[in-house]
Write an enzyme that holds these catalytic residues in place. Structure first.
Site, mmCIF file in Angstrom:
data_model
loop_
_atom_site.group_PDB
_atom_site.id
_atom_site.type_symbol
_atom_site.label_atom_id
_atom_site.label_comp_id
_atom_site.label_asym_id
_atom_site.label_seq_id
_atom_site.Cartn_x
_atom_site.Cartn_y
_atom_site.Cartn_z
ATOM 1 N N LEU A 138 -2.721 2.077 1.793
ATOM 2 C CA LEU A 138 -2.161 0.842 2.327
ATOM 3 C C LEU A 138 -1.388 1.208 3.578
ATOM 4 O O LEU A 138 -0.772 2.278 3.648
ATOM 5 C CB LEU A 138 -1.198 0.178 1.330
ATOM 6 C CG LEU A 138 -1.774 -0.454 0.061
ATOM 7 C CD1 LEU A 138 -0.634 -1.014 -0.789
ATOM 8 C CD2 LEU A 138 -2.785 -1.539 0.373
ATOM 9 N N ASP A 139 -1.386 0.328 4.573
ATOM 10 C CA ASP A 139 -0.584 0.564 5.769
ATOM 11 C C ASP A 139 0.896 0.641 5.381
ATOM 12 O O ASP A 139 1.333 0.048 4.383
ATOM 13 C CB ASP A 139 -0.772 -0.569 6.779
ATOM 14 C CG ASP A 139 -2.157 -0.574 7.393
ATOM 15 O OD1 ASP A 139 -2.843 0.458 7.318
ATOM 16 O OD2 ASP A 139 -2.551 -1.637 7.931
ATOM 17 N N ARG A 140 1.657 1.344 6.193
ATOM 18 C CA ARG A 140 3.079 1.554 5.900
ATOM 19 C C ARG A 140 3.835 0.246 5.705
ATOM 20 O O ARG A 140 4.664 0.119 4.800
ATOM 21 C CB ARG A 140 3.706 2.371 7.026
ATOM 22 C CG ARG A 140 5.157 2.742 6.800
ATOM 23 C CD ARG A 140 5.660 3.647 7.910
ATOM 24 N NE ARG A 140 7.040 4.063 7.679
ATOM 25 C CZ ARG A 140 7.700 4.905 8.462
ATOM 26 N NH1 ARG A 140 7.093 5.422 9.515
ATOM 27 N NH2 ARG A 140 8.946 5.232 8.199
ATOM 28 N N THR A 142 2.606 -2.666 4.866
ATOM 29 C CA THR A 142 2.011 -3.525 3.845
ATOM 30 C C THR A 142 2.619 -3.198 2.490
ATOM 31 O O THR A 142 2.746 -2.030 2.123
ATOM 32 C CB THR A 142 0.484 -3.323 3.787
ATOM 33 O OG1 THR A 142 -0.087 -3.590 5.074
ATOM 34 C CG2 THR A 142 -0.153 -4.242 2.761
ATOM 35 N N ARG A 240 -5.776 -7.141 9.606
ATOM 36 C CA ARG A 240 -4.946 -7.354 10.789
ATOM 37 C C ARG A 240 -5.800 -7.621 12.022
ATOM 38 O O ARG A 240 -5.505 -8.521 12.820
ATOM 39 C CB ARG A 240 -4.047 -6.142 11.014
ATOM 40 C CG ARG A 240 -3.132 -5.861 9.840
ATOM 41 C CD ARG A 240 -2.520 -4.470 9.860
ATOM 42 N NE ARG A 240 -1.544 -4.317 10.934
ATOM 43 C CZ ARG A 240 -0.816 -3.218 11.106
ATOM 44 N NH1 ARG A 240 -0.965 -2.182 10.282
ATOM 45 N NH2 ARG A 240 0.054 -3.151 12.096
#
Length: 320
Positions: A138-140, A142, A240
């Site tokens: 997961l993105d930081r 998110t 995104r």
């Protein structure tokens, strides 16, 4: 962790935690800090042996395999940052996997300027755990459901399911603009590249890899919309970039968003990207039993939605 930098050969026996792992990846894991080129050199030269025989880099280890590993000197790492143990909220756990409810602002692993992340902190908090590996990313910024495998067999199966679309992943995102379609399939290829500053970015490009998102409208205000996005593929920054390309950037997105809007939103209480991994549905990687997991919106995101409902965000969030 074995000390492989000594002058003599090291002998290792493969346990269940490494069963099925490629030998090149195994060596990189136990010899952190050693360049990949050096790992492949000792493999190709035959200095690494399995059961007294040479093996290729793609050889998958079996329980009981006996490895001969030559001396491998790791580079000195000055001033390493100590990893603090941390207990995360757990959405599900059994003998095969943990599903962490990850907060925003925490990387899933160390690297790219980040000293440590969820997986390093989880390992530190559970020193007796023999095996803990991320099944996906997961993105930081998110928040939400993150799957960690506790067994090699579970990790291998989870990787297969994530790759082949066997896991349903749904996210909530708040976007700028008035999203009109109740249901919309977004099929736009995505291409990864580096900026002049060396930062990783993604753009819609016909030369990129196929990417498929399904967007469902949840709620709508005059200047914002809350959508649920189901991922059919798992490309980097997929949600995104898809939403931004269509003219609906995610609120608070510092890479693909509306930067002036983000500054205004910070003043109204939204200091992070509004993207949350809310739902996972998958067969259990070892038993096949169905698992359906949900993570509610974090308090700071719920509070902002309530402000939109009450029209307390000024001209940015007038209700219809």
């Amino acid at each position: 962790m074995k000390d492989l930098s000594k002058d003599s050969v090291t002998w290792l026996e493969v346990g269940e935690d490494a069963e099925g792992q490629r030998i090149d990846n195994f060596l990189m894991r136990i010899a952190k800090g050693v360049p990949k080129s050096h790992i492949y050199r000792v493999l190709h030269s035959g200095e690494v042996r399995v059961n007294k025989g040479r093996v290729p880099a793609e050889y998958r280890l079996k329980v009981g395999d006996r490895l001969r590993v030559p001396p491998i000197r790791t580079a000195e790492r000055p001033s390493q940052v100590a990893v603090p143990a941390r207990d995360f909220d757990i959405a599900f756990e059994d003998e095969a996997l943990i599903v962490v409810d990850k907060p925003s602002g925490v990387a899933v692993h160390g690297g790219s300027g980040v000293s440590f992340g969820v997986i390093e902190q989880l390992r530190r908090a559970r020193p007796l755990a023999k095996f803990l590996e991320l099944a996906h990313r997961l993105d930081r910024e998110t928040s939400g459901l993150l799957v960690v495998a506790k067994k090699r067999a579970a990790l291998t199966r989870l990787h297969d399911m994530f790759r082949d679309g066997g896991i349903s992943k749904r996210y909530f995102a708040l976007v700028k603009g008035s999203w009109r379609n109740e249901l919309q399939h977004v099929r736009l290829p995505l291409h990864k590249y580096l900026t002049a500053e060396g930062e990783r970015r993604v753009s819609v490009n016909k030369e990129g890899k196929a990417a498929h998102s399904i967007v469902r409208l949840v709620a709508r205000w005059e200047n914002f919309s809350l959508v649920e996005v189901e991922l059919k593929t798992g490309r980097t920054h997929q949600i995104r970039v898809h939403l931004a390309h269509l003219g609906f950037p995610i609120a608070g997105d510092d890479k693909y968003g509306d930067f002036s809007l983000n500054k205004a939103l910070q003043k109204t209480g939204l200091g992070r990207m509004f993207l949350h991994a809310a739902k996972l549905a998958l067969p259990h990687p070892l038993t096949g039993a169905p698992l359906e997991l949900e993570s509610p919106l974090p308090e700071e995101l719920r509070a902002f939605v309530e402000k939109l409902d009450r029209n307390e965000t000024g001209t940015y969030g007038q209700t219809l």
